[in-house]
Design a protein around this motif. Structure first.
Motif, PDB file in Angstrom:
ATOM      1  N   LYS A 122     106.937   9.288  33.735  1.00  0.00           N
ATOM      2  CA  LYS A 122     105.630   9.894  33.497  1.00  0.00           C
ATOM      3  C   LYS A 122     105.315  10.810  34.669  1.00  0.00           C
ATOM      4  N   LEU A 123     104.965  12.055  34.382  1.00  0.00           N
ATOM      5  CA  LEU A 123     104.625  13.027  35.413  1.00  0.00           C
ATOM      6  C   LEU A 123     103.161  12.899  35.804  1.00  0.00           C
ATOM      7  N   ARG A 124     102.860  13.223  37.043  1.00  0.00           N
ATOM      8  CA  ARG A 124     101.468  13.288  37.465  1.00  0.00           C
ATOM      9  C   ARG A 124     100.915  14.670  37.102  1.00  0.00           C
ATOM     10  N   ALA A 125      99.639  14.836  37.166  1.00  0.00           N
ATOM     11  CA  ALA A 125      99.030  16.147  36.913  1.00  0.00           C
ATOM     12  C   ALA A 125      99.284  17.023  38.133  1.00  0.00           C
ATOM     13  N   ALA A 126     100.219  17.934  38.028  1.00  0.00           N
ATOM     14  CA  ALA A 126     100.584  18.820  39.135  1.00  0.00           C
ATOM     15  C   ALA A 126     100.757  20.233  38.613  1.00  0.00           C
ATOM     16  N   MET A 127     100.670  21.199  39.526  1.00  0.00           N
ATOM     17  CA  MET A 127     100.780  22.598  39.139  1.00  0.00           C
ATOM     18  C   MET A 127     101.831  23.306  39.975  1.00  0.00           C
ATOM     19  N   PHE A 128     102.426  24.330  39.383  1.00  0.00           N
ATOM     20  CA  PHE A 128     103.325  25.211  40.107  1.00  0.00           C
ATOM     21  C   PHE A 128     102.503  26.194  40.933  1.00  0.00           C
ATOM     22  N   HIS A 129     103.181  26.985  41.738  1.00  0.00           N
ATOM     23  CA  HIS A 129     102.502  27.940  42.612  1.00  0.00           C
ATOM     24  C   HIS A 129     101.608  28.911  41.842  1.00  0.00           C
ATOM     25  N   ASP A 130     101.966  29.226  40.613  1.00  0.00           N
ATOM     26  CA  ASP A 130     101.175  30.188  39.840  1.00  0.00           C
ATOM     27  C   ASP A 130     100.022  29.537  39.080  1.00  0.00           C
ATOM     28  N   GLY A 131      99.813  28.229  39.275  1.00  0.00           N
ATOM     29  CA  GLY A 131      98.703  27.542  38.627  1.00  0.00           C
ATOM     30  C   GLY A 131      99.024  26.946  37.277  1.00  0.00           C
ATOM     31  N   SER A 132     100.239  27.166  36.782  1.00  0.00           N
ATOM     32  CA  SER A 132     100.614  26.577  35.496  1.00  0.00           C
ATOM     33  C   SER A 132     101.011  25.121  35.700  1.00  0.00           C
ATOM     34  N   PRO A 133     100.771  24.262  34.686  1.00  0.00           N
ATOM     35  CA  PRO A 133     101.051  22.828  34.856  1.00  0.00           C
ATOM     36  C   PRO A 133     102.539  22.518  34.842  1.00  0.00           C
ATOM     37  N   VAL A 134     102.921  21.494  35.592  1.00  0.00           N
ATOM     38  CA  VAL A 134     104.279  20.965  35.561  1.00  0.00           C
ATOM     39  C   VAL A 134     104.393  20.067  34.337  1.00  0.00           C
ATOM     40  N   THR A 135     105.322  20.385  33.438  1.00  0.00           N
ATOM     41  CA  THR A 135     105.453  19.636  32.196  1.00  0.00           C
ATOM     42  C   THR A 135     106.867  19.069  32.041  1.00  0.00           C
ATOM     43  N   ALA A 136     106.987  18.195  31.063  1.00  0.00           N
ATOM     44  CA  ALA A 136     108.302  17.617  30.759  1.00  0.00           C
ATOM     45  C   ALA A 136     109.288  18.700  30.341  1.00  0.00           C
ATOM     46  N   GLU A 137     108.807  19.760  29.701  1.00  0.00           N
ATOM     47  CA  GLU A 137     109.687  20.864  29.301  1.00  0.00           C
ATOM     48  C   GLU A 137     110.264  21.574  30.523  1.00  0.00           C
ATOM     49  N   ASP A 138     109.476  21.686  31.590  1.00  0.00           N
ATOM     50  CA  ASP A 138     109.981  22.292  32.827  1.00  0.00           C
ATOM     51  C   ASP A 138     111.084  21.422  33.432  1.00  0.00           C
ATOM     52  N   ARG A 147     113.029  19.343  31.735  1.00  0.00           N
ATOM     53  CA  ARG A 147     114.194  19.473  30.854  1.00  0.00           C
ATOM     54  C   ARG A 147     114.950  20.765  31.157  1.00  0.00           C
ATOM     55  N   TRP A 148     114.224  21.872  31.290  1.00  0.00           N
ATOM     56  CA  TRP A 148     114.850  23.159  31.589  1.00  0.00           C
ATOM     57  C   TRP A 148     115.599  23.106  32.928  1.00  0.00           C
ATOM     58  N   THR A 149     114.981  22.487  33.940  1.00  0.00           N
ATOM     59  CA  THR A 149     115.632  22.357  35.244  1.00  0.00           C
ATOM     60  C   THR A 149     116.953  21.599  35.121  1.00  0.00           C
ATOM     61  N   PHE A 150     116.930  20.467  34.392  1.00  0.00           N
ATOM     62  CA  PHE A 150     118.150  19.694  34.199  1.00  0.00           C
ATOM     63  C   PHE A 150     119.217  20.525  33.492  1.00  0.00           C
ATOM     64  N   GLU A 151     118.815  21.304  32.516  1.00  0.00           N
ATOM     65  CA  GLU A 151     119.775  22.122  31.762  1.00  0.00           C
ATOM     66  C   GLU A 151     120.421  23.180  32.656  1.00  0.00           C
ATOM     67  N   GLN A 152     119.637  23.772  33.562  1.00  0.00           N
ATOM     68  CA  GLN A 152     120.200  24.791  34.453  1.00  0.00           C
ATOM     69  C   GLN A 152     121.219  24.172  35.398  1.00  0.00           C
ATOM     70  N   ILE A 153     120.916  22.996  35.899  1.00  0.00           N
ATOM     71  CA  ILE A 153     121.827  22.323  36.820  1.00  0.00           C
ATOM     72  C   ILE A 153     123.116  21.917  36.118  1.00  0.00           C
ATOM     73  N   ALA A 154     123.001  21.464  34.860  1.00  0.00           N
ATOM     74  CA  ALA A 154     124.158  20.961  34.112  1.00  0.00           C
ATOM     75  C   ALA A 154     124.977  22.067  33.449  1.00  0.00           C
ATOM     76  N   ALA A 155     124.507  23.318  33.528  1.00  0.00           N
ATOM     77  CA  ALA A 155     125.216  24.420  32.877  1.00  0.00           C
ATOM     78  C   ALA A 155     126.586  24.639  33.507  1.00  0.00           C
ATOM     79  N   ASP A 156     127.555  25.033  32.691  1.00  0.00           N
ATOM     80  CA  ASP A 156     128.895  25.309  33.198  1.00  0.00           C
ATOM     81  C   ASP A 156     128.844  26.349  34.308  1.00  0.00           C
ATOM     82  N   ASN A 157     129.583  26.081  35.367  1.00  0.00           N
ATOM     83  CA  ASN A 157     129.684  26.999  36.506  1.00  0.00           C
ATOM     84  C   ASN A 157     128.345  27.239  37.207  1.00  0.00           C
ATOM     85  N   SER A 158     127.429  26.279  37.096  1.00  0.00           N
ATOM     86  CA  SER A 158     126.135  26.442  37.761  1.00  0.00           C
ATOM     87  C   SER A 158     126.273  26.407  39.274  1.00  0.00           C
ATOM     88  N   GLY A 159     127.299  25.702  39.766  1.00  0.00           N
ATOM     89  CA  GLY A 159     127.456  25.565  41.205  1.00  0.00           C
ATOM     90  C   GLY A 159     126.425  24.655  41.834  1.00  0.00           C
TER      91      GLY A 159
END
Length: 509
Positions: free
Chosen positions: A94-110, A112-124
């Motif tokens: 469960k995420l806490r209520a937090a925001m990114f630098h631009d004021g948008s909320p940190v969500t589960a979709e963010d 998920r996207w982060t995990f996908e970028q890390i797991a991408a082939d040749n991500s390094g």
């Protein structure tokens, strides 16, 4: 390249003028502005790729992980408010209520996207192998997600604390390398090799933090220049305090030294494509080292001998007998050489670097100690970038390494103790340690602590008996600061090099 002990005293590093990022880096300190003298400008600002301790400091000021450690070594939520094991292979976050630098909320979709970028082939990405163990990511709602692992994984929460596992806003790396984070500060400007300016993130989720109005970061690659800048008052904080300067800083009433003696460590890795395929020869090296000399000569007494697998002394996974396994025993070293068929001696090449004194001086002492038992060592010590490239290709018979653990969980040492993992310059390769990988996998999947202690004790013994790595010395982790800067909280033991995750609380009197 051959050096003697006498040569160590003749090598001097010339001080250089500091880089300046505009007049703000050269003028007197503004109110609540922290000026940091950094050991090197990060090679890049890409968020998930290993770039060393200096890069981690910058990343930890602008980004946040899901979970981190506190100064006592306990796991604490950052962007994650809570996490629960629903079964051996599923975890609910469960995420806490937090925001990114631009004021948008940190969500589960963010996330998920982060995990996908890390797991991408040749991500390094540094966490590529770790994330690959996660086989399912279910977004339950904006602030809730469920992870599924390929096998039972008791270590998953500690995995989330690893450096360079920052959660970024989905898609934000398309516009700029560093993306948009949720840390206490954000980048105002950055000029490669010159400096970085940070300002507070008014959306930071920790109430009342950060305290500072701005942070100005200037690289001082030369360690003498870095210390001189702190002493002269040109900067308020420096990382990577050289051990030769620790006493000087401690004695200066205008300055303070925050340090942990059992921080990162120096060790040796072996290349099994040559003579070190024989475990007896690796053991001979381990028993031939006078570890007290490394502590006194290389680290000026600011450290400790490392005679076993790195384990935090206060941990249930620490065992006194195993922690002192590699004592100094030159007769045993010679007997092992004879047993392996090298009674008349052995000639090998040691890969290190001349760029960092701790690596260079460690290599020189290894060469000297091994000569006393009949092992002739040729030193190959290029610049750091070349040394990494050569190590990645498997050059040399053995190599000097410097490292800190990413996690207090016993699984954190796996990356340097298991040679069955994929080839990397930071661990041994092409040597055998029967049963080690299986035990480490068992420990990773066991949730009962008492059983885990037994498993890792057995695994550590296999690693020691086969000398899959050879401990040399722990080195103190030190940050120097002006006395006007609040005392720095430090992470314990081998985590201490990553203490900048706690710097969101820094203030200036």
């Amino acid at each position: 390249m051959n050096f003697s002990r006498r040569t160590l005293l003749q090598i001097a590093t010339a001080s250089t003028a500091s880089f300046m990022f505009g007049t703000r880096f050269a003028t007197a300190q503004a109110s609540k502005t922290l000026r940091i003298g950094l050991s090197t400008y990060p090679a890049h600002l890409r968020p998930w790729i290993l770039v060393g301790y200096s890069g981690h400091m910058v990343s930890s000021l602008i980004n946040r992980n899901l979970i981190n450690y506190d100064p006592s070594g306990q796991l604490v939520g950052e962007l994650a408010e809570s996490w629960t094991s629903e079964s051996p292979t599923t975890w609910l976050f469960k995420l806490r209520a937090a925001m990114f630098h631009d004021g948008s909320p940190v969500t589960a979709e963010d996330v998920r996207w982060t995990f996908e970028q890390i797991a991408a082939d040749n991500s390094g990405a540094y966490m590529y192998d770790g994330v690959k163990k996660i086989t399912g990511f279910e977004v339950v709602d904006d602030l809730t997600f469920r992870l599924t692992t390929e096998a039972p994984m008791a270590t998953l929460p500690s995995l989330m604390t690893y450096p360079f596992f920052s959660i970024l806003k989905a898609g934000s790396t398309d516009a700029e390398d560093q993306g948009t984070g949720a840390g206490p500060y954000r980048i105002v400007s950055a000029e490669k090799g010159v400096g970085i300016e940070l300002e507070p993130n008014e959306h930071y989720f920790k109430e009342g933090l950060p305290h500072l109005q701005s942070i100005l970061i200037t690289p001082y690659v030369d360690e003498n220049a870095r210390v001189a800048a702190l002493t002269a008052g040109d900067v308020d904080l420096i990382d990577y305090v050289p051990w030769s300067a620790m006493k000087q800083i401690e004695a200066n009433s205008a300055l303070a030294l925050d340090k942990v003696d059992s921080g990162a460590f120096m060790f040796l890795t072996f290349n099994g494509s040559g003579p070190f395929k024989d475990a007896r020869l690796r053991q001979a090296v381990a028993f031939a080292l006078k570890r007290n000399e490394f502590v006194e000569s290389v680290f000026f007494g600011y450290g400790a001998e490392m005679r076993g697998i790195p384990r935090a002394s206060g941990s249930p996974f620490w065992n006194e007998e195993q922690a002192n396994y590699w004592g100094y025993d030159p007769d045993k070293a010679r007997a092992l050489l004879k047993e392996a068929g090298y009674e008349t001696g052995l000639k090998v090449q040691l890969l290190a670097t001349s760029q960092y004194t701790m690596h260079r001086d460690t290599a020189v002492l290894v060469q000297s100690h091994l000569a006393e038992v009949g092992i002739e060592v040729e030193l190959n010590m290029p610049d750091w970038a070349t040394r990494v490239a050569l190590g990645t290709r498997g050059a040399g018979d053995f190599a000097v390494q410097g490292f800190g653990l990413d996690s207090l969980d016993p699984d954190g040492a796996v990356s340097i103790m298991d040679p069955a993992l994929s080839h990397a310059y930071s661990r041994s390769r092409d040597i055998e340690a029967p049963g080690l990988s299986d035990l480490l996998a068992q420990g990773r999947g066991e949730f009962d602590e008492a059983k885990r202690v037994e498993i890792y004790r057995a695994a550590d013994q296999i690693a020691l008996d086969n000398t899959t790595m050879c401990g040399v010395a722990y080195r103190a982790t030190g940050f120097g600061r002006s006395a006007a800067v609040t005392p720095l909280a430090m992470l314990p033991d081998q985590l201490s090099p990553f203490s900048s995750v706690l710097f969101d609380k820094i203030d200036i009197a």
